[in-house]
Design a protein around this motif. Structure first.
Motif, short mmCIF file in Angstrom:
data_model
loop_
_atom_site.label_atom_id
_atom_site.label_comp_id
_atom_site.label_asym_id
_atom_site.label_seq_id
_atom_site.Cartn_x
_atom_site.Cartn_y
_atom_site.Cartn_z
N GLU A 78 27.19 33.51 47.23
CA GLU A 78 28.15 34.05 48.10
C GLU A 78 29.37 34.90 47.22
O GLU A 78 29.73 36.00 47.61
CB GLU A 78 28.90 32.83 48.51
N GLN A 79 29.44 34.28 46.01
CA GLN A 79 30.35 35.18 45.19
C GLN A 79 29.80 36.54 44.68
O GLN A 79 30.36 37.63 44.80
CB GLN A 79 30.75 34.37 43.83
N ALA A 82 29.92 38.86 47.74
CA ALA A 82 31.46 39.44 47.90
C ALA A 82 31.73 40.39 46.82
O ALA A 82 32.29 41.68 47.00
CB ALA A 82 32.44 38.17 47.84
N ASP A 86 32.59 44.27 47.58
CA ASP A 86 33.75 44.96 47.06
C ASP A 86 33.86 46.05 46.21
O ASP A 86 34.68 46.94 45.98
CB ASP A 86 34.75 43.80 46.21
#
Length: 123
Positions: A78-79, A82, A86
């Motif tokens: 998930e990190q 993201a 980004d």
């Protein structure tokens, strides 16, 4: 006898575009050396990895975009999803499989990458 995989050639059409892309993904530029008119060697390493990629002029005879299923591993998918999003990297939705959770992206030439969290998110 130890056998260590430390460098993989990545076939690209535009060296500077590829370098900018992999920097955006988070790879560190270790070397960018023009040896001669026939050879330019760029080596980049993902953070925390013992294995690097190399591309440039005179590095590989593979056609650009022909690498399929290169894979890196992260602790938190998930990190990773993201952070890549980004950074402007076009990644798909997280794909949960019994053997891990994945996100996928391609470089500008179409070389395909998988980012894996070894343990599925639901475990």
């Amino acid at each position: 006898m130890d056998i260590k995989l430390e460098l993989i050639g990545v076939p690209v059409t535009d060296i500077d575009r590829a370098k900018a892309f992999y920097e955006r993904v988070g790879f560190h530029a270790d070397h960018d050396v023009t040896v001669s008119e026939a050879i330019r060697f760029v080596q980049m390493t993902p953070p925390g990895s013992a294995c690097s990629i190399a591309f440039g002029k005179g590095i590989t005879e593979m056609p650009p975009g022909s690498l399929d299923n290169m894979q890196v591993v992260v602790d938190d998918i998930e990190q990773a999803h993201a952070e890549l999003t980004d950074r402007g990297v076009d990644v798909g939705a997280i794909d949960d499989q019994p053997w891990g959770s994945f996100v996928y992206f391609t470089d500008p030439d179409g070389n395909r990458w998988a980012v894996q969290q070894k343990t599925p998110r639901d475990q």
